[in-house]
Design a protein around this motif. Structure first.
Motif, mmCIF file in Angstrom:
data_model
loop_
_atom_site.group_PDB
_atom_site.id
_atom_site.type_symbol
_atom_site.label_atom_id
_atom_site.label_comp_id
_atom_site.label_asym_id
_atom_site.label_seq_id
_atom_site.Cartn_x
_atom_site.Cartn_y
_atom_site.Cartn_z
ATOM 1 N N UNK A 68 0.832 -1.203 0.000
ATOM 2 C CA UNK A 68 0.000 0.000 0.000
ATOM 3 C C UNK A 68 0.865 1.250 0.000
ATOM 4 N N UNK A 69 1.919 1.230 0.813
ATOM 5 C CA UNK A 69 2.821 2.386 0.896
ATOM 6 C C UNK A 69 3.529 2.601 -0.440
ATOM 7 N N UNK A 94 -1.993 -3.023 -12.985
ATOM 8 C CA UNK A 94 -2.853 -3.465 -11.888
ATOM 9 C C UNK A 94 -4.327 -3.528 -12.273
ATOM 10 N N UNK A 95 -4.688 -3.035 -13.459
ATOM 11 C CA UNK A 95 -6.076 -3.195 -13.910
ATOM 12 C C UNK A 95 -6.445 -4.670 -13.924
ATOM 13 N N UNK A 96 -5.519 -5.507 -14.398
ATOM 14 C CA UNK A 96 -5.812 -6.925 -14.598
ATOM 15 C C UNK A 96 -5.498 -7.785 -13.376
ATOM 16 N N UNK A 97 -5.059 -7.163 -12.273
ATOM 17 C CA UNK A 97 -4.662 -7.929 -11.094
ATOM 18 C C UNK A 97 -5.829 -8.741 -10.536
ATOM 19 N N UNK A 148 -6.406 -11.653 0.880
ATOM 20 C CA UNK A 148 -6.130 -11.272 -0.495
ATOM 21 C C UNK A 148 -7.188 -10.347 -1.053
ATOM 22 N N UNK A 149 -8.443 -10.610 -0.704
ATOM 23 C CA UNK A 149 -9.522 -9.733 -1.165
ATOM 24 C C UNK A 149 -9.346 -8.325 -0.617
ATOM 25 N N UNK A 207 -7.582 -2.686 -1.654
ATOM 26 C CA UNK A 207 -6.709 -1.552 -1.345
ATOM 27 C C UNK A 207 -6.077 -0.968 -2.599
ATOM 28 N N UNK A 208 -5.814 -1.789 -3.613
ATOM 29 C CA UNK A 208 -5.139 -1.299 -4.826
ATOM 30 C C UNK A 208 -6.072 -0.558 -5.772
ATOM 31 N N UNK A 209 -7.369 -0.744 -5.614
ATOM 32 C CA UNK A 209 -8.317 -0.165 -6.577
ATOM 33 C C UNK A 209 -8.246 1.367 -6.656
ATOM 34 N N UNK A 210 -8.156 2.079 -5.509
ATOM 35 C CA UNK A 210 -8.063 3.548 -5.631
ATOM 36 C C UNK A 210 -6.798 4.015 -6.349
ATOM 37 N N UNK A 211 -5.721 3.229 -6.267
ATOM 38 C CA UNK A 211 -4.502 3.564 -7.007
ATOM 39 C C UNK A 211 -4.746 3.462 -8.504
#
Length: 919
Positions: free
Chosen positions: A218-219, A233-236, A245-246, A251-255
């Motif tokens: 996240x950092x 990360x679109x396809x992650x 994991x969910x 957490x990565x979606x806002x990035x």
């Protein structure tokens, strides 16, 4: 078994010939092979994998069996593709299912030996840690081709240690786990490999740790994530790793998908396209159907750039699969139907060609073959009579992709606004004085601008006319410009904000309006530009308490307990961003004063509660838990510690710049030791919790501080202990406290900590406030304290002569009303305890009217005066102005307050109704 189909299969693939040589039994049973050719679901493939590997414990045998299984499945898929018994979607999905299952069984197999050697990996929170495997690229999108490698990232939820004899930390355990997983799948043996594994998409790429914690990931994404990584990360997708994991993927979606419409994605795509074109030229691979012009990658880019621009607001565009999102683009009107149809047709054609290329020798390549035999095999598989016919169709499909791609990414035409730059500058020049003109000149000719990268300067020049146009539409253009210039300077290197403001005209207009109303908001945004993210996407509704609690809890949940700097950063930005939301709602939506104060108080209470739990956890991690007076262990569920809010926070009346008046009490056994390795007494434990709390709240960092904390209202003031037991607090209030301390207790309220202790405090507070008191003594003490405050904090005689009125401290101001409310509680609640129920002035005055100690008219007049003066104090705080105002403007309000002050507190007061001052 169909001999014609066998011939086509072997013509399509030299690799298939090799597989058949080794495994002739594949086609010996016609019935079994025909069944094998039917479409397979994920469950069916899982059953095949499980049956093949069931009960195999020998590593070499396990690796041999899964490689043979892979060869058999590849033979099947090549057979289906060569004979058109499947389609691109079905084939890529089955390949992806197998990849998922291969990863899962390899992960499970690798774990056993590691646990036997090192024990279970246990996180600091006591939970057994799992290896989270994230599939990227085509594997993540379930679009694998016939000879794909798989792009993976390994992660885990939280740090900790294993519990075995050879103890290692969780990260090292997961690194070893990941290394073994890769070896089991990637290592080439006499039977080949299962999948080539590529780990280069992990944070920092090659050379970095193979596994990363949730917090570290996240950092990395928030501080170092690059634009191309947003595309990746679109396809992650989480292949295995369960609930943790969910959470990690969420957490990565806002990035990836910004809340606002993000036009910077165009430029990032142009840069990536240019980089790929240079690579294509360097390697001379123009005939690469993936990377070359009009290839697979360009179709993906077209889809992904729209996903990055609009995915934050149009959730249907967040799908990982290229064709699914492509069709959504048509449905929402971002691409015309013809464009969608042409791109889908080209994509499916190119993917089929890709499979034909890779089937030849099971190689990860997308380059058209150059050898005549290979070309002949490929066009025979694809159904063309000549290489020229095939190229004609291929080039036709690619040209349509090229057209759509170039149409999408071509540089935007020069904005008419930019062309009229000189005219706008002239208009601006007409409304500025010399100081403001000099400010603009120095900005454009200063050292800061000379150090900017060329791209940043270009974006700044694009942004400037939009800014000036919005400023010229303001009713105070010069004020807006002067206040916004420092903000522009602070973000000119972070040009994504400039692009956002260019594309969002409404956000820019709101920003200009905010600047004219509140320099305080401008200063906050200037010092902490990260708050612009919130500002540009906020809906200007006041935040709700539950949403605040959920938001902060989720943010802190992912930070390990020993990462204090990250905790402080979250606390500070949480407070600042939400206070900014309240201020924007106050200014732009004209929210009512009481609701604004409620929201500001909620933000403070949520911050205090979270900080208390952090301070308690940090102390307990080092020293263990203390005992409560009832003999129970004072765990996180039973803190035996409470924070009492006094003053504005206690009275639910916080303003924008308010500090927090706090007192700490506990219910611990002060003599008993904690149960950790570094034992300390319960008394020392309570002290350290309070000290850590104050440190977390008040330490100045790059993100500022959460709140200023004032603890001087504790028993014995600055000479007293920072934290006191409930019993000691009670004794002090009953035997030693001054009347002014009981006055302060009127506005006291428990705001955080263990519920039963908080309830005990509220009972104690009520008992103290409702004791019988002599009204004359109360009146004399209240008057004495008020005169002392006026002398020290009120306006001077000279200021009063100049017509200055201190809104808070002078006669007829806010403090007079507060003191009258406190007097009402101390003087009258002995005979009517209901008066001591509330801690806020408005409800105290309302109750005084209900109990007939004040007339309804007097109570209403005081409340209206109080709200008027407080509303003005809020406005002044937003305007960065002092509480000293023009006395003449407040004469009528002050008359009301002074008359009631004379009646209730000081009958001898001389009320000069014809003058600016009430004395």
């Amino acid at each position: 078994m169909n001999s014609e189909q066998l011939h086509k299969t072997l013509r399509a693939s030299q690799y298939a010939e090799l597989v058949l040589e080794k495994h002739k039994e594949l086609i010996e049973n016609d019935y079994a092979f025909d069944a094998f050719l039917k479409p397979l679901s994920r469950t069916q493939i899982a059953n095949i994998v499980d049956e093949s590997l069931n009960e195999i414990t020998d590593e070499n045998q396990w690796m041999r069996v899964i490689r043979i299984l892979r060869a058999r499945l590849m033979f099947r898929w090549i057979w289906q593709d060569a004979n058109q018994l499947t389609n691109v979607k079905q084939l890529t999905q089955e390949l992806s299912y197998f990849a998922d299952l291969a990863v899962c069984v390899a992960k499970n197999y690798a774990r056993t030996a590691l646990v036997a050697k090192h024990g279970e990996p246990i996180g600091y929170g006591g939970k057994v840690q799992d290896l989270i495997v994230i599939a990227m690229g085509k594997h993540g999108a379930q679009e694998l081709n016939l000879s794909s490698d798989i792009d993976l990232i390994f992660a885990f939820d939280e740090q900790g240690e294993t519990n075995g004899r050879k103890c290692i930390d969780v990260q090292q355990f997961c690194i070893l786990w990941g290394q073994k997983l890769i070896y089991l799948l990637d290592h080439i043996t006499a039977d080949g490999f299962v999948f080539r594994v590529d780990m280069r998409l992990r944070p920092w790429g090659d050379g970095s740790a193979l596994a990363i914690s949730h917090v570290a990931l996240e950092k990395y994404l928030s501080q170092h994530g690059r634009e191309w990584e947003r595309y990746a990360w679109i396809k992650a997708r989480i292949v295995t790793g369960g609930e943790d994991g969910d959470d990690l993927l969420a957490m990565t979606r806002p990035f990836v998908f910004r809340k606002y419409v993000d036009y910077t994605a165009f430029e990032a795509m142009r840069e990536m396209k240019a980089m790929i074109e240079r690579e294509v030229q360097r390697r001379n691979i123009e005939d690469d159907i993936k990377l070359g012009a009009g290839g697979i990658r360009e179709v993906e880019f077209i889809v992904q750039v729209f996903q990055l621009i609009y995915g934050g607001s149009k959730l249907e565009l967040q799908d990982r699969q290229c064709l699914v999102s492509l069709n959504h683009l048509g449905e929402v009107g971002l691409l015309e139907e013809q464009a969608v149809a042409e791109l889908e047709d080209a994509y499916l054609f190119l993917r089929r060609v890709e499979h034909a290329i890779q089937a030849l020798n099971d190689q990860q390549t997308q380059s058209l073959p150059t050898e005549p035999d290979q070309r002949a095999r490929m066009i025979e598989t694809l159904g063309y009579s000549s290489w020229e016919d095939f190229l004609h169709v291929l080039n036709s499909k690619r040209s349509k992709v090229i057209y759509q791609f170039e149409h999408l990414i071509k540089e935007k035409e020069v904005d008419p606004l930019v062309e009229s730059f000189a005219q706008i500058e002239k208009q601006l020049d007409e409304v500025l004085d010399e100081n403001a003109k000099n400010l603009v000149y120095e900005f454009w000719h200063g050292h800061a601008l000379k150090k900017l990268p060329a791209k940043a300067v270009q974006r700044l020049k694009m942004f400037w006319p939009h800014l000036i146009e919005a400023i010229l539409q303001s009713d105070k253009p010069q004020m807006a410009l002067v206040r916004l210039m420092p903000l522009v300077e602070s973000v000119m290197r972070r040009t994504v904000y400039l692009v956002m403001l260019i594309e969002s005209k409404g956000a820019l207009q709101r920003l200009v309006k905010m600047a004219t109303v509140s320099p305080w908001i401008c200063e906050e945004l200037t010092h902490y530009p990260v708050l612009l993210d919130e500002f540009l996407s906020m809906d200007f509704e006041l935040p709700k308490r539950k949403d605040l609690e959920d938001s902060l809890r989720q943010q802190l949940l992912r930070i390990e307990i020993d990462q204090v700097e990250d905790q402080m950063r979250v606390l500070r930005l949480f407070k600042k961003s939400n206070v900014l939301t309240v201020a924007a709602s106050d200014v732009l939506a004209e929210s009512p004063l009481m609701k604004v104060s409620d929201a500001l108080t909620d933000i403070a209470e949520v911050s205090v509660n979270a900080t208390l739990h952090l301070a308690y956890q940090i102390t307990a991690k080092k020293h263990g838990y203390p005992l409560c007076l009832d003999g129970q262990r004072c765990s996180l569920d039973h803190l035996a510690f409470a924070v009492i809010g006094y003053g504005k926070v206690g009275g639910i009346e916080l303003g924008y710049g308010s500090d927090l008046d706090l007192v700490f009490i506990h219910y611990m056994d002060e003599q008993a030791d904690t149960d950790g390795q570094k034992q300390i007494s319960g008394f020392e434990f309570a002290m350290r919790v309070a000290q850590k709390f104050v440190s977390l709240m008040t330490t100045q960092t790059l993100d500022g501080r959460v709140y200023e904390v004032d603890t001087r209202l504790r028993p014995s003031g600055e000479a007293g202990l920072l934290v006191t037991s409930l019993k000691a607090f009670e004794q002090y209030q009953n035997k030693s406290a001054w009347v002014w301390e009981h006055q302060a207790l009127v506005r006291a309220r428990s705001i955080a900590g263990e519920q039963s202790l908080r309830e005990k405090f509220e009972i104690l507070r009520c008992d103290i406030l409702t004791r019988e008191r002599n009204e004359e003594n109360v009146r004399a003490e209240v008057l004495k304290m008020r005169e002392k405050m006026k002398d020290h904090l009120g306006s001077s005689k000279e200021q009063k002569k100049d017509g200055i009125f201190h809104l808070k401290q002078d006669a007829g101001g806010i403090v007079d009303i507060e003191f009258m409310a406190q007097y009402a509680v101390l003087a009258w609640s002995g005979s009517n305890p209901d008066l001591a129920h509330y801690s806020d002035n408005v409800r105290i005055l309302e109750d005084a009217a209900k109990t007939s100690y004040l007339s309804s008219d007097d109570a209403t007049a005081l409340i209206q005066a109080y709200l008027s003066e407080r509303a003005e104090s809020h406005r002044l705080a937003l305007a960065n102005q002092s509480m000293q105002v023009n006395a003449a403007d407040w004469l009528d309000t002050r008359k009301v307050v002074c008359k009631l002050w004379q009646r209730l507190i000081d009958p001898t007061a001389n009320i000069a109704l014809d003058k600016n001052d009430c004395v």
